[in-house]
Design a protein around this motif. Structure first.
Motif, PDB file in Angstrom:
ATOM      1  N   ARG A 112       4.126  -1.178  -2.986  1.00  0.00           N
ATOM      2  CA  ARG A 112       3.460  -1.186  -1.677  1.00  0.00           C
ATOM      3  C   ARG A 112       4.069  -2.251  -0.765  1.00  0.00           C
ATOM      4  O   ARG A 112       3.599  -3.379  -0.703  1.00  0.00           O
ATOM      5  CB  ARG A 112       1.959  -1.435  -1.859  1.00  0.00           C
ATOM      6  CG  ARG A 112       1.294  -0.360  -2.710  1.00  0.00           C
ATOM      7  CD  ARG A 112      -0.225  -0.484  -2.817  1.00  0.00           C
ATOM      8  NE  ARG A 112      -0.786   0.837  -3.049  1.00  0.00           N
ATOM      9  CZ  ARG A 112      -2.083   1.115  -3.106  1.00  0.00           C
ATOM     10  NH1 ARG A 112      -2.976   0.158  -2.969  1.00  0.00           N
ATOM     11  NH2 ARG A 112      -2.483   2.356  -3.299  1.00  0.00           N
ATOM     12  N   ASP A 251      -5.128  -2.997  -6.088  1.00  0.00           N
ATOM     13  CA  ASP A 251      -5.863  -2.141  -5.152  1.00  0.00           C
ATOM     14  C   ASP A 251      -6.507  -3.004  -4.070  1.00  0.00           C
ATOM     15  O   ASP A 251      -6.391  -2.731  -2.874  1.00  0.00           O
ATOM     16  CB  ASP A 251      -6.929  -1.352  -5.925  1.00  0.00           C
ATOM     17  CG  ASP A 251      -7.742  -0.453  -5.006  1.00  0.00           C
ATOM     18  OD1 ASP A 251      -7.141   0.235  -4.159  1.00  0.00           O
ATOM     19  OD2 ASP A 251      -8.986  -0.462  -5.124  1.00  0.00           O
ATOM     20  N   ASP A 255      -5.237  -3.702   0.244  1.00  0.00           N
ATOM     21  CA  ASP A 255      -6.050  -3.453   1.450  1.00  0.00           C
ATOM     22  C   ASP A 255      -6.111  -4.717   2.322  1.00  0.00           C
ATOM     23  O   ASP A 255      -6.074  -4.637   3.555  1.00  0.00           O
ATOM     24  CB  ASP A 255      -7.485  -3.037   1.084  1.00  0.00           C
ATOM     25  CG  ASP A 255      -7.631  -1.519   0.951  1.00  0.00           C
ATOM     26  OD1 ASP A 255      -6.667  -0.867   0.500  1.00  0.00           O
ATOM     27  OD2 ASP A 255      -8.707  -0.985   1.291  1.00  0.00           O
ATOM     28  N   VAL A 282      -1.189   3.958   1.581  1.00  0.00           N
ATOM     29  CA  VAL A 282      -2.145   3.074   0.902  1.00  0.00           C
ATOM     30  C   VAL A 282      -3.581   3.361   1.348  1.00  0.00           C
ATOM     31  O   VAL A 282      -4.527   3.197   0.587  1.00  0.00           O
ATOM     32  CB  VAL A 282      -1.758   1.592   1.146  1.00  0.00           C
ATOM     33  CG1 VAL A 282      -2.818   0.639   0.614  1.00  0.00           C
ATOM     34  CG2 VAL A 282      -0.398   1.292   0.510  1.00  0.00           C
TER      35      VAL A 282
HETATM   36 MN    MN Z   1      -7.086   1.362  -2.497  1.00  0.00          MN
END
Ligand code: MN
Ligand code: IPM
Length: 365
Positions: A112, A251, A255, A282
């Motif tokens: 990411r 995770d 964000d 994402v």
């Molecule tokens: Mn997520």
């Protein structure tokens, strides 16, 4: 130019739920522009996943969808999630479709990347001088940890529930290896994030990351506890290069990074491993924005760039897509999530069109 001429590739497209179909259509617009201008033949086929698949095929990951994904050169996913399934049993929730797909493809490494685009230094909550220089990659372990650990159970009547956070040496080794290799092509710095002051799993994680790090003496390694990392990302985001962490921490932190760069709607990801790569923005399904042509398609379009580079081995094409994104943003094009009050706002489709118009025709050499 290193790319093959006239590459044929099969891409399975899984639009999913909420804004998924809109941002996926935007990414497909751009992929078609790339195919036309670089002379490739991309065969795109759409398959149901998530709540959409629950409604149409009574499974969040129908067999046909999984077979098509395994058979494809790359998979492009929109988003899954729908509040109307909030009370459904876990295996009938939209999310079960995505988790099952990641597991079935052996997609253990979720990459990411995030950076501040020129012109968006002030778009997020950070002061521009703090935001400037944010250029990092979260390497999130994607097929282990709490998401998949057993035993797991929920007994609402009894008021008890269990989840389990398992990791094994091979699982940590392979994701750490991905992080160190990635760091070699960047600023040669890995930050491993854990909670080793409390969790045994994190103690194993840290020990194995240190072992793997010994094979990469040219890469600096440091360790941060996840709570402190969450704070440091806000205080000094430019200090991070590659962040490697387990599934749930990754995770959550990704964000947070989305907010720091101005919008979660900007972030792409690639989920790589044993099978074809799975490419997914994402952000989630954002039901409140769905069907209104307001979602930011840049995360999905940047995801298409990752698909071109990491899924199909077409780095020049990926570069052209990234350059087009940078140019529209520099010119001031903004979707609603990024626009200052009163500024002109582009819809999802207009933004996709603006980006695809900037994809150049391949210059033959
Ligand atoms: Mn997520
Ligand atoms: C993500 C999403 C998913 C996750 C959900 C939709 C299952 O939040 O890709 O970050 O938690 O992995």
């Amino acid at each position: 130019m290193g790319s093959d001429v006239g590459r044929r590739a099969r891409i399975a497209v899984l639009p999913g739920d909420g804004i998924g179909p809109e941002v996926t259509a935007a990414a497909v617009t751009v992929l078609k522009a790339v195919a036309a201008r670089f002379g490739h033949d991309f065969v795109l086929t759409e398959w149901p996943i998530g709540a959409f698949a629950m409604r149409t095929a009574k499974s969040p990951l129908p067999e046909d969808t999984l077979a098509a994904c395994k058979d494809a050169d790359a998979v492009l996913l929109g988003a899954v999630g729908d509040p109307s399934f909030d009370a459904a049993p876990r295996d009938q929730r939209p999310e079960a479709g995505l988790l099952g797909l990641r597991k079935a493809l052996g997609a253990y490494a979720n990459i990411r990347p995030a950076r501040i685009y020129k012109g968006l230094e002030g778009a997020g909550p950070l002061k521009s001088e703090v935001a400037r220089g944010l250029d990092l990659v979260v390497v999130r372990e994607l097929t282990g940890g709490l998401y998949f650990g057993s035993p797991r159970s929920l007994d609402l009547a009894a008021g008890t529930a269990v989840n389990t956070l398992p990791y094994s040496r091979p699982e940590v080794t392979r994701i750490a290896d991905v992080a160190f290799r990635l760091a070699r092509g960047r600023r040669r710095k890995v930050t491993s994030v854990d909670k080793s002051n409390v969790l045994e799993t994190s103690q194993l994680w840290r020990a194995v990351v240190i072992e793997v790090g010994a094979n990469f003496p040219d890469v600096a390694l440091d360790h941060q506890l996840v709570d402190s990392c969450a704070m440091n990302l806000v205080l000094c985001p430019a200090a991070f290069d590659v962040v490697v962490t387990e599934n749930l921490f990754g995770d959550i932190l990704s964000d947070e990074v989305g907010a720091l760069v101005g919008s979660l709607g900007l972030l792409p990801s690639a989920s790589l491993g044993d099978g074809p790569g799975l490419f997914e923005p994402v952000h989630g399904s954002a039901p409140a924005l769905a069907g209104r042509d307001v979602a930011n398609p840049i995360g999905a379009i940047a995801t298409a760039a990752m698909l071109l580079e990491d899924g199909l081995g077409l780095p020049d094409e990926a570069g052209a897509v990234r350059a087009a994104i940078e140019t529209v943003l520099e010119k001031g094009a903004r979707t609603a999530d990024l626009a200052p009050r009163g500024a002109k706002v582009l819809g999802t489709r207009e933004m996709a069109r603006a980006i695809s118009e900037l994809i150049p025709v391949r210059v033959s050499v």
